[in-house]
Design a protein around this motif. Structure first.
Motif, PDB file in Angstrom:
ATOM      1  N   GLU A  88      68.421 -57.142   6.287  1.00  0.00           N
ATOM      2  CA  GLU A  88      67.752 -58.416   6.530  1.00  0.00           C
ATOM      3  C   GLU A  88      67.303 -59.036   5.209  1.00  0.00           C
ATOM      4  O   GLU A  88      66.973 -58.320   4.261  1.00  0.00           O
ATOM      5  CB  GLU A  88      66.525 -58.217   7.432  1.00  0.00           C
ATOM      6  N   ASP A  89      67.261 -60.369   5.162  1.00  0.00           N
ATOM      7  CA  ASP A  89      66.620 -61.013   4.025  1.00  0.00           C
ATOM      8  C   ASP A  89      65.142 -61.220   4.370  1.00  0.00           C
ATOM      9  O   ASP A  89      64.705 -60.948   5.489  1.00  0.00           O
ATOM     10  CB  ASP A  89      67.312 -62.320   3.642  1.00  0.00           C
ATOM     11  N   PHE A  90      64.373 -61.694   3.403  1.00  0.00           N
ATOM     12  CA  PHE A  90      62.930 -61.815   3.625  1.00  0.00           C
ATOM     13  C   PHE A  90      62.613 -62.820   4.730  1.00  0.00           C
ATOM     14  O   PHE A  90      61.671 -62.627   5.505  1.00  0.00           O
ATOM     15  CB  PHE A  90      62.223 -62.208   2.319  1.00  0.00           C
ATOM     16  N   GLU A  91      63.384 -63.889   4.800  1.00  0.00           N
ATOM     17  CA  GLU A  91      63.146 -64.896   5.827  1.00  0.00           C
ATOM     18  C   GLU A  91      63.307 -64.295   7.223  1.00  0.00           C
ATOM     19  O   GLU A  91      62.489 -64.537   8.115  1.00  0.00           O
ATOM     20  CB  GLU A  91      64.107 -66.070   5.637  1.00  0.00           C
ATOM     21  N   GLN A  92      64.348 -63.492   7.417  1.00  0.00           N
ATOM     22  CA  GLN A  92      64.548 -62.820   8.704  1.00  0.00           C
ATOM     23  C   GLN A  92      63.419 -61.841   9.000  1.00  0.00           C
ATOM     24  O   GLN A  92      62.930 -61.748  10.131  1.00  0.00           O
ATOM     25  CB  GLN A  92      65.879 -62.058   8.697  1.00  0.00           C
ATOM     26  N   LEU A  93      63.016 -61.093   7.982  1.00  0.00           N
ATOM     27  CA  LEU A  93      61.980 -60.083   8.170  1.00  0.00           C
ATOM     28  C   LEU A  93      60.669 -60.700   8.637  1.00  0.00           C
ATOM     29  O   LEU A  93      59.954 -60.125   9.474  1.00  0.00           O
ATOM     30  CB  LEU A  93      61.765 -59.330   6.853  1.00  0.00           C
ATOM     31  N   LEU A  94      60.358 -61.894   8.116  1.00  0.00           N
ATOM     32  CA  LEU A  94      59.064 -62.528   8.404  1.00  0.00           C
ATOM     33  C   LEU A  94      59.116 -63.549   9.525  1.00  0.00           C
ATOM     34  O   LEU A  94      58.093 -64.147   9.857  1.00  0.00           O
ATOM     35  CB  LEU A  94      58.534 -63.204   7.133  1.00  0.00           C
ATOM     36  N   VAL A  95      60.294 -63.726  10.145  1.00  0.00           N
ATOM     37  CA  VAL A  95      60.453 -64.825  11.099  1.00  0.00           C
ATOM     38  C   VAL A  95      59.533 -64.712  12.302  1.00  0.00           C
ATOM     39  O   VAL A  95      59.079 -65.718  12.856  1.00  0.00           O
ATOM     40  CB  VAL A  95      61.943 -64.943  11.532  1.00  0.00           C
ATOM     41  N   ASN A  96      59.209 -63.489  12.747  1.00  0.00           N
ATOM     42  CA  ASN A  96      58.365 -63.310  13.935  1.00  0.00           C
ATOM     43  C   ASN A  96      56.934 -62.924  13.585  1.00  0.00           C
ATOM     44  O   ASN A  96      56.204 -62.398  14.436  1.00  0.00           O
ATOM     45  CB  ASN A  96      58.986 -62.243  14.845  1.00  0.00           C
ATOM     46  N   LEU A  97      56.529 -63.193  12.357  1.00  0.00           N
ATOM     47  CA  LEU A  97      55.200 -62.798  11.908  1.00  0.00           C
ATOM     48  C   LEU A  97      54.104 -63.375  12.797  1.00  0.00           C
ATOM     49  O   LEU A  97      53.108 -62.706  13.106  1.00  0.00           O
ATOM     50  CB  LEU A  97      55.010 -63.270  10.463  1.00  0.00           C
ATOM     51  N   ASP A  98      54.286 -64.615  13.246  1.00  0.00           N
ATOM     52  CA  ASP A  98      53.260 -65.278  14.040  1.00  0.00           C
ATOM     53  C   ASP A  98      53.185 -64.769  15.476  1.00  0.00           C
ATOM     54  O   ASP A  98      52.248 -65.094  16.199  1.00  0.00           O
ATOM     55  CB  ASP A  98      53.474 -66.796  14.041  1.00  0.00           C
ATOM     56  N   GLU A  99      54.149 -63.947  15.896  1.00  0.00           N
ATOM     57  CA  GLU A  99      54.141 -63.409  17.256  1.00  0.00           C
ATOM     58  C   GLU A  99      53.334 -62.124  17.360  1.00  0.00           C
ATOM     59  O   GLU A  99      53.086 -61.625  18.467  1.00  0.00           O
ATOM     60  CB  GLU A  99      55.580 -63.165  17.732  1.00  0.00           C
ATOM     61  N   VAL A 100      52.947 -61.567  16.214  1.00  0.00           N
ATOM     62  CA  VAL A 100      52.128 -60.353  16.191  1.00  0.00           C
ATOM     63  C   VAL A 100      50.677 -60.762  15.989  1.00  0.00           C
ATOM     64  O   VAL A 100      50.370 -61.549  15.090  1.00  0.00           O
ATOM     65  CB  VAL A 100      52.581 -59.411  15.055  1.00  0.00           C
ATOM     66  N   PRO A 101      49.744 -60.256  16.796  1.00  0.00           N
ATOM     67  CA  PRO A 101      48.348 -60.684  16.666  1.00  0.00           C
ATOM     68  C   PRO A 101      47.697 -60.190  15.380  1.00  0.00           C
ATOM     69  O   PRO A 101      48.185 -59.261  14.721  1.00  0.00           O
ATOM     70  CB  PRO A 101      47.675 -60.053  17.895  1.00  0.00           C
ATOM     71  N   ILE A 102      46.604 -60.819  15.013  1.00  0.00           N
ATOM     72  CA  ILE A 102      45.810 -60.417  13.856  1.00  0.00           C
ATOM     73  C   ILE A 102      45.483 -58.932  13.954  1.00  0.00           C
ATOM     74  O   ILE A 102      45.111 -58.418  15.004  1.00  0.00           O
ATOM     75  CB  ILE A 102      44.509 -61.247  13.802  1.00  0.00           C
ATOM     76  N   GLY A 103      45.660 -58.231  12.831  1.00  0.00           N
ATOM     77  CA  GLY A 103      45.384 -56.802  12.815  1.00  0.00           C
ATOM     78  C   GLY A 103      46.565 -55.947  13.218  1.00  0.00           C
ATOM     79  O   GLY A 103      46.470 -54.718  13.247  1.00  0.00           O
ATOM     80  N   ALA A 104      47.723 -56.582  13.522  1.00  0.00           N
ATOM     81  CA  ALA A 104      48.967 -55.864  13.831  1.00  0.00           C
ATOM     82  C   ALA A 104      48.753 -54.788  14.896  1.00  0.00           C
ATOM     83  O   ALA A 104      49.273 -53.681  14.801  1.00  0.00           O
ATOM     84  CB  ALA A 104      49.568 -55.266  12.560  1.00  0.00           C
ATOM     85  N   ARG A 105      47.939 -55.141  15.892  1.00  0.00           N
ATOM     86  CA  ARG A 105      47.646 -54.207  17.005  1.00  0.00           C
ATOM     87  C   ARG A 105      47.124 -52.873  16.487  1.00  0.00           C
ATOM     88  O   ARG A 105      47.550 -51.792  16.918  1.00  0.00           O
ATOM     89  CB  ARG A 105      48.872 -54.010  17.896  1.00  0.00           C
ATOM     90  N   GLY A 106      46.175 -52.970  15.559  1.00  0.00           N
ATOM     91  CA  GLY A 106      45.495 -51.764  15.086  1.00  0.00           C
ATOM     92  C   GLY A 106      46.230 -50.982  14.028  1.00  0.00           C
ATOM     93  O   GLY A 106      45.909 -49.802  13.790  1.00  0.00           O
ATOM     94  N   LEU A 107      47.194 -51.613  13.352  1.00  0.00           N
ATOM     95  CA  LEU A 107      47.950 -50.946  12.285  1.00  0.00           C
ATOM     96  C   LEU A 107      47.558 -51.542  10.936  1.00  0.00           C
ATOM     97  O   LEU A 107      47.504 -52.764  10.784  1.00  0.00           O
ATOM     98  CB  LEU A 107      49.454 -51.122  12.521  1.00  0.00           C
ATOM     99  N   MET A 108      47.284 -50.685   9.971  1.00  0.00           N
ATOM    100  CA  MET A 108      46.818 -51.174   8.666  1.00  0.00           C
ATOM    101  C   MET A 108      47.603 -50.504   7.537  1.00  0.00           C
ATOM    102  O   MET A 108      47.984 -49.335   7.623  1.00  0.00           O
ATOM    103  CB  MET A 108      45.327 -50.887   8.515  1.00  0.00           C
ATOM    104  N   PHE A 109      47.841 -51.266   6.475  1.00  0.00           N
ATOM    105  CA  PHE A 109      48.616 -50.797   5.316  1.00  0.00           C
ATOM    106  C   PHE A 109      47.826 -51.040   4.044  1.00  0.00           C
ATOM    107  O   PHE A 109      47.202 -52.095   3.879  1.00  0.00           O
ATOM    108  CB  PHE A 109      49.938 -51.573   5.252  1.00  0.00           C
ATOM    109  N   THR A 110      47.860 -50.070   3.108  1.00  0.00           N
ATOM    110  CA  THR A 110      47.300 -50.288   1.774  1.00  0.00           C
ATOM    111  C   THR A 110      48.456 -50.321   0.770  1.00  0.00           C
ATOM    112  O   THR A 110      49.287 -49.406   0.757  1.00  0.00           O
ATOM    113  CB  THR A 110      46.305 -49.178   1.382  1.00  0.00           C
TER     114      THR A 110
END
Length: 499
Positions: free
Chosen positions: A317-339
């Protein structure tokens, strides 16, 4: 007859060359890449001649494809990767490969600097803590591990300054890049004889200093013949990549702040003087604008974290494809966090051993949640720098966003909500290369001030306001995010010993 300037951005992985006219239009753009040399864990070097060769190729291609006459190109200036050490002998030939900003071999030398200079004195003079990325620790590493090479050293240069020397035959550095060496008295704008004496480095190793917009010569005959440029083309000193990024984004007055998400991530805020007390929490450097400064926090692996994630888990995938559904995931990524500590961290944790984490992985999480968690984690890390600025009394209400984080609308809104500030996207954004071109345009006298130049070369396209409900939700996640570093540090130290 039209006139043009060239902005050269000497980056870590490639050189970008822009041709711009007095209206601020990018008329031509050429890039050429070059490799890193990583012979051992923690080492990161480059052959300085690669910079010269690839820049020569890029400029020649630009001139060959340019519709006008070479004589129409009136000036050239530079932006460059900071901190890199290029050590030259008496014949001005590099004694070894350049040691780059992302080289981490110098932890012991940083300790030595504190022992010899004192942490308080270092912060008073150089305005920055002793970190592996800076130039002085690299000089001390060469002195300790390659003493014969160090003894032959006549002068050191920073990467873009070596490139400029090869074009003109004149040796200089300028204040914005010199500020990243730990050898400059940042407030007084001169090399610190006190620091040099205490660490055993002859101050004569330091090159002459000039302003970023100063003309330091003209293209020499050899380089003119190799590129097609006229030997009358004026050459201007230029600036550090972040200083040029600030100029190219019109960060030129008190209250303006920049968020730049490239390989690393930077939050940069304009300072009128070198007197603000931040106790080394963020970097304090001279600006490319005369008699001005900027403070800066750094996330070492900002865009690089997303690039790593894509290459590892979504290679096709290119970056545009990877981020295309970003707005469909709620804030906080359903309890998943990355550092985003995948290569260590800089601000606010100067830690070469810390490594990244995914926290809260659930069997229901898909690639979309992981992607959003990576984007939010990068932005949380950048927010730690904004928090330091605010705690020091700075008002940050508007942030100019450039780089990879400005290419996706949802990510721009995430920045607005996490930073709790209005985010501005520029109409045309080429980063540090534009800032370099602006220094040439101003140096040529096309404009009466760098601010007047910025009014022509930059304009705003869109703004994103923070959404109060989102701000509230993100504050809760941010409080958790800030606990992860302290609670994983000991584990990462143990893993580092086994790695």
């Amino acid at each position: 007859m039209s006139s043009y300037v060239i902005g050269v951005d000497l980056g870590t992985s490639s050189v970008k060359v822009l041709l711009m006219n007095p209206e601020g239009k990018v008329c031509k753009e050429i890039s050429k890449s070059y490799p890193l040399i990583q012979e051992k864990h923690g080492f990161s070097e480059q052959d300085p001649e690669e910079w010269v060769e690839k820049t020569t190729e890029a400029i020649k291609k630009l001139v060959d494809e340019f519709d006008g006459e070479a004589a129409d190109i009136k000036g050239i200036s530079f932006s460059g990767q900071m901190h890199g050490l290029v050590l030259l002998d008496k014949d001005r030939i590099p004694l070894r490969h350049a040691i780059l900003w992302n080289d981490t071999r110098t932890t012991e030398q940083c300790k030595q600097i504190y022992d010899l200079v004192g942490e308080k004195t270092l912060l008073e003079i150089a305005k920055n803590p002793a970190l592996e990325g800076f130039t002085l620790p690299k000089l001390l590493w060469v002195k300790e591990h390659e003493p014969e090479t160090f003894e032959q050293g006549e002068v050191f240069l920073l990467p873009k300054d070596y490139l400029r020397y090869k074009m003109t035959g004149h040796l200089h550095s300028e204040y914005s890049d010199a500020a990243g060496t730990l050898l400059l008295n940042v407030a007084e704008k001169k090399w610190s004889e006190e620091i040099c004496e205490k660490v055993g480095v002859n101050v004569d190793l330091c090159p002459p200093l000039v302003e970023s917009n100063e003309c330091v010569g003209e293209i020499d005959q050899y380089f003119a013949e190799a590129t097609g440029l006229m030997s009358t083309t004026k050459v201007f000193a230029g600036g550090a990549d972040n200083a040029c990024g600030a100029i190219g984004s019109a960060i030129l007055s008190e209250g303006t702040t920049l968020c730049s998400i490239g390989t690393s991530g930077v939050v940069l805020s304009y300072e009128e003087s070198g007197e603000r007390e931040l106790e080394g929490g963020v970097h304090y450097f001279n600006h490319g604008k005369e008699n001005a400064y900027y403070t800066m926090g750094v996330t070492l692996a900002a865009g690089y974290s997303l690039e790593w994630f894509k290459d590892t888990f979504a290679k096709d995938e290119d970056f545009e494809q990877l981020l295309v559904n970003l707005d469909e995931v709620p804030i906080g990524a359903r309890g998943l966090m990355f550092t985003p500590y995948i290569v260590g961290e800089r601000t606010p944790h100067a830690d070469a051993n810390i490594r990244g984490s995914f926290i809260g992985i659930d069997a229901s999480h898909s690639k979309a949640e992981f992607t959003r968690a990576v984007v939010e984690g990068i932005t949380f890390s950048l927010n730690e720098s904004i928090e330091i600025f605010r705690e020091a009394g700075k008002t940050i209400e508007t942030v100019i966003s450039i780089g990879g984080g400005a290419k996706n609308e949802e990510w721009l809104q995430i920045q607005a909500d996490i930073f709790n500030a209005k985010i501005v996207k520029l109409a045309s954004e080429q980063g540090p290369a534009v800032g370099a071109a602006m220094l040439a345009a101003y140096g040529l006298g096309w404009f009466n001030s760098i601010e007047e130049c910025a009014a022509v070369f930059t304009s705003q396209e869109e703004t994103y306001e923070p959404i109060p409900d989102n701000v509230k939700k993100y504050n809760e996640y941010y409080r958790i995010y800030k606990r992860i570093y302290s609670q994983t540090r000991e584990l990462n130290e143990s893993l580092s010993e086994l790695r």
